[in-house]
Design an enzyme around this catalytic site. Structure first.
Site, mmCIF file in Angstrom:
data_model
loop_
_atom_site.group_PDB
_atom_site.id
_atom_site.type_symbol
_atom_site.label_atom_id
_atom_site.label_comp_id
_atom_site.label_asym_id
_atom_site.label_seq_id
_atom_site.Cartn_x
_atom_site.Cartn_y
_atom_site.Cartn_z
ATOM 1 C CD GLU A 60 -1.735 -2.430 1.276
ATOM 2 O OE1 GLU A 60 -2.515 -3.319 0.879
ATOM 3 O OE2 GLU A 60 -0.644 -2.677 1.839
ATOM 4 C CG HIS A 129 -10.440 -8.081 5.878
ATOM 5 N ND1 HIS A 129 -9.352 -8.533 6.591
ATOM 6 C CD2 HIS A 129 -10.216 -8.432 4.576
ATOM 7 C CE1 HIS A 129 -8.516 -9.144 5.761
ATOM 8 N NE2 HIS A 129 -9.013 -9.087 4.538
#
Length: 327
Positions: A60, A129
């Site tokens: 990321e 998540h």
């Protein structure tokens, strides 16, 4: 009008932006051949090619760092962070580079980067998540932070974000991806709700519910249920968190005299605290009760079988409505 899910509306919005401007790029993990884990970018690589819809490594920080470099070269990267909890490795690039570069250069450099983040819980996912990290980014000066809640806003706001010369953190409520709505894809951009403007999605006179992203639907359901008790509930979809449409909020609370802020994130130091402070400062003499907040507890997000106990639901919002009328 076209009936679209939120996921498809976002897809169509990005497609429109890519057709309008060849400098728009899509980047992220599995966004190309797979079409993203939620299929939000499905078909875009097939239609625009691997040079414009780029499957990146699982890194990321590298995704955002590369996007910054591309933006400095005149491109408009749209980065997908696969899940909300995965954004933290990229926090350094977002906070210390993406948000700071325009001011550091006295406005000479613009970074039109969109960071898309599927946010929130409700899908039975595993750890990392189901996070709600919006407060980290609303606290960071230099970033626009927005949250869509429905297909219409998904379609229009993603295009407005891509056109913005400011960096935008764009939150998408993942549990609402499959909910449908009627979208006028032929409407002119001039007719869209301005990017930084809140919207009154239900009018009322007794109490104002403020929400964004996944909680807007929950608040609308609570407003309908509250009618049975003779209470008229106004619901405002904030849409833009930074900048915040304070004037629209103040106008509503000034009329209703009561205010409840609802979000999935933990209440402690959540974005609702900023809203509560602003409302108290601006509406002190109009308030009939303290500003209340509904949100998650100050604990890490639980295993999926317990998330129904963690997430604010209809009953918790209605309980707050009862409390705000008890003063």
């Amino acid at each position: 009008m076209t009936s679209l899910t939120l996921a498809k509306a976002l897809n169509e919005g990005m497609r429109e932006a890519m057709e309008d401007d060849p400098k728009v790029l899509i980047m992220g993990e599995d966004v190309g051949k797979l079409g993203g884990v939620f299929r939000v970018t499905d078909g875009l690589q097939k239609d625009f090619g691997e040079q414009r819809v780029i499957d990146t490594p699982l890194a990321e920080s590298g995704i955002i760092g590369t996007a910054i470099g591309l933006a400095l070269r005149g491109y408009r990267p749209v980065c997908e962070i696969q899940f909300d909890g995965f954004v933290f490795p990229a926090a350094d690039q977002i906070i210390t580079q993406l948000a700071k570069m325009p001011l550091r250069s006295l406005g000479k450099l613009r970074l039109p980067v969109v960071v898309r983040i599927p946010c929130g819980g409700g899908i039975g996912a595993v750890e990392h998540h189901s996070e709600s990290p919006e407060a980290y980014f609303t606290h960071t000066a230099g970033l626009r932070v927005v949250a869509c809640s429905n297909p219409v806003d998904g379609y229009t706001m993603i295009q407005q974000a891509i056109r913005s010369d400011d960096p935008v953190v764009f939150f998408e409520p993942k549990r609402r991806y499959w909910e449908k709505g009627e979208v006028d894809t032929a409407a002119s951009a001039a007719d869209w709700t301005p990017f930084d403007q809140a919207r009154v999605v239900r009018q009322g006179s007794d109490v104002t519910l403020l929400a964004y992203g996944p909680m807007v639907k929950t608040c609308l359901e609570a407003a309908t249920a509250a009618e049975d008790d003779g209470r008229s509930v106004e619901v405002i979809d904030l849409r833009s968190l930074n900048p915040l449409d304070v004037d629209r909020v103040v106008e509503s609370v000034g009329r209703t005299g009561r205010c409840i802020v609802v979000h999935e994130a933990p209440i402690y130091n959540g974005f609702g605290a900023e809203i509560a402070a602003r409302v108290t400062e601006r509406c002190f003499y109009s308030l009939e009760a303290p500003v209340l907040r509904v949100g998650g507890p100050s604990t890490p997000y639980p295993p999926s079988r317990l998330e129904d106990h963690y997430l604010p639901d209809l009953d918790r919002v209605l309980e707050a409505v009862d409390r705000v009328f008890a003063f």
